[in-house]
Enzyme design. Structure first.
Site, PDB file in Angstrom:
ATOM      1  CD  GLU A  61      -2.749   1.098   2.544  1.00 25.58           C
ATOM      2  OE1 GLU A  61      -3.714   1.877   2.608  1.00 25.58           O
ATOM      3  OE2 GLU A  61      -2.479   0.262   3.452  1.00 25.58           O
TER       4      GLU A  61
ATOM      5  CE  LYS B  70      -9.093   0.979   2.404  1.00 21.98           C
ATOM      6  NZ  LYS B  70      -8.130   1.253   3.497  1.00 21.98           N
TER       7      LYS B  70
ATOM      8  CB  CYS C  42      -5.593  -1.409   4.135  1.00 22.83           C
ATOM      9  SG  CYS C  42      -5.252  -1.234   5.905  1.00 22.83           S
TER      10      CYS C  42
END
Length: 509
Positions: A272, A334, A386
């Protein structure tokens, strides 16, 4: 009526048992993985609460939640105090408020349980698992959701693992909580010498557990015989310098150096925001990567994304993942953002009060709901960035469009806590639910490759600058859970609540 072994216990003893029972559920998860404590915890909770009034149940539910969350989410303190530039007293207060607030969800759920079941022992035992699972599901979406510490997650290493591709983590949780209720009922029936009822209930419960290993041998998807080679890099970049412009070059040099001997791998994965500048500033480094890659190689990296949004009529930032290479294509933004970490609720009032509300890169916007997988040759990689990997239905729905799962994270926020271990275990459950390989890349651990049964076949230890090489396989086909999500389990829960509440089963049973 079933006997209650804790009926005559002092009130403080009951409160202590509830706190301990809640904490026992944390021990079912990584790094301990004592999955067998799940039904024990539920049986203890029922032993204390079975005959309480709804008002008492509210307090009991809250105490259970306190025990669970105070023991299970301690890593949040590290995020607030060490990385959020917040003083220890303020961090303690914020942590206490967070845990107390989550505990209230269980308090309200227990109150509803008492209202639905009234005084009937049978109703209460039947409805407890239904109310617990419904509470977990609500907690998974309420105020963006906190889908953490589900009892079913422990069984990626337990005998109920085979149920995950059919019913998902909530279905496994339903069996675990139902087993806890059954254990209490079996104890009471045996003491009352109701041998037939005891035997039937014990046999039905045991059958569910024996079915798990058998179901785990079912090949729900078709795994390709042709392997893909991969290399994933763990840079172990200190969180304190992650967003410092003075250390930008050093961070990129780390990842380029780790990749030096692996540019010809089919898939190369950086974690990430491994490229810690937006794509419009990162043109030279992206072109450098492209020039180094082999003809059939694709590098996938996390990167912040700055773009114009027609929906918001302005420019927005996204936490994104990008595929680079002649055979690679795609960018994913995301969708499930972390409150306070990636966006600040009530931003106009909270910004500037304490350092925790002004973390670097805490102004991200969520990406669009439906996004295509990343292409890497013939592979179609469905990403989860995540926190997103914690959402079972979200990952299952997206997995239908891909034949391989990939997740990237920066678990540096968790420090040396149980958080990264729990995070890896949830990723393993998503691989098990979808019967797909998952490649996981993190900044400082745990970087791993996970097979279609949720088992880790290779990993890098935490807090080491290292790379992981190996092979993985794409998969075709869908598991039942991918096709239905949690709706069959939730429908069963709803049926139980509607048909087993007060007016269906006689009051004095």
């Amino acid at each position: 009526m079933l006997s209650n072994p804790l009926a005559r216990a002092p009130r403080w003893a009951g409160a202590l048992v509830l706190l301990v029972a809640g904490a026992l559920q944390t021990l079912t998860l990584s790094p301990w993985q004592w999955w067998w404590l799940g039904p024990v915890s539920i049986a203890l909770i029922i032993a204390v609460t079975l005959f309480q009034s709804p008002r008492q149940l509210f307090v009991s539910g809250w105490l259970t939640g306190l025990g669970l969350f105070a023991s299970g989410v301690t890593w949040i303190y590290i995020s607030i105090s060490e990385h959020g530039n917040t003083s220890i007293p303020v961090a303690v207060v914020l942590m206490a408020l967070f845990v107390a607030g989550l505990g209230l969800v269980h308090g309200i759920a227990f109150w509803c349980w008492g209202k639905l079941a009234k005084e009937s022992t049978v109703r209460r035992l039947i409805l407890f698992p239904a109310v617990w699972v419904l509470t977990d599901w609500i907690r998974g979406w309420l105020l963006t959701g906190f889908p953490w510490l589900y009892l079913g997650t422990a069984h990626v290493d337990g005998p109920l693992a085979g149920w995950a591709p059919l019913a998902g983590v909530h279905g496994v949780t339903l069996i675990v909580t139902g087993t806890g209720a059954a254990l209490y009922a079996i104890y009471g029936l045996a003491r009352s010498r109701r041998n037939t009822a005891t035997g039937i209930l014990a046999a039905c419960t045991l059958a569910l557990w024996l079915a798990g290993p058998a179901l785990n041998r079912v090949p729900w998807t078709q795994v390709s015989d042709e392997p893909l080679t991969f290399a994933t890099m763990q840079g172990n970049i200190p969180q304190q310098i992650k967003w410092d412009p003075d250390f930008l070059r050093d961070q990129l040099v780390v990842y380029l150096g780790l990749t030096e001997e692996d540019w010809d791998r089919d898939i190369i994965l950086w974690p990430e925001t491994a490229i810690p500048i937006t794509q419009d500033e990162a043109g030279p480094i992206i072109e450098h990567i492209r020039s180094k890659l082999g003809d059939d190689s694709v590098l996938i990296s996390g990167i912040p994304w700055y773009t114009y949004s027609a929906d918001r009529e302005g420019y927005t930032y996204h936490n994104s993942i990008l595929a680079i290479g002649d055979r690679g294509d795609g960018v994913y933004h995301k969708q499930k953002l972390v409150p306070f970490g990636e966006y600040v609720p009530l931003e106009q009032w909270l910004r500037g009060i304490i350092g925790f509300f002004d973390l670097p890169m805490s102004s991200f916007s969520p990406g669009p709901k439906y996004q295509e997988p990343l292409a890497a040759g013939e592979a179609r990689l469905m990403p989860a960035i995540c926190y997103e990997v914690a959402y079972p239905d979200f990952v299952a729905m997206n997995a239908r469009r891909g034949n391989l799962l990939v997740t990237i994270s920066n678990d540096g926020w968790f420090g040396d806590s149980i958080g990264p271990h729990q995070h890896l275990q949830m990723a393993r459950m998503r691989a098990l639910e979808t019967s797909r390989y998952m490649l996981r890349g993190t900044n400082n651990g745990v970087t791993a490759v996970i097979d279609e049964k949720g088992q880790v076949s290779g990993r890098i230890p935490q807090f080491e600058r290292e790379l992981l090489r190996g092979e993985l396989h794409t998969a075709s086909g869908n598991t039942p859970f991918m096709l239905t999500g949690s709706w069959p389990v939730l429908t069963l829960v709803a049926i139980l609540i509607v048909f087993v509440r007060e007016r269906v089963i006689p009051k004095n049973r």
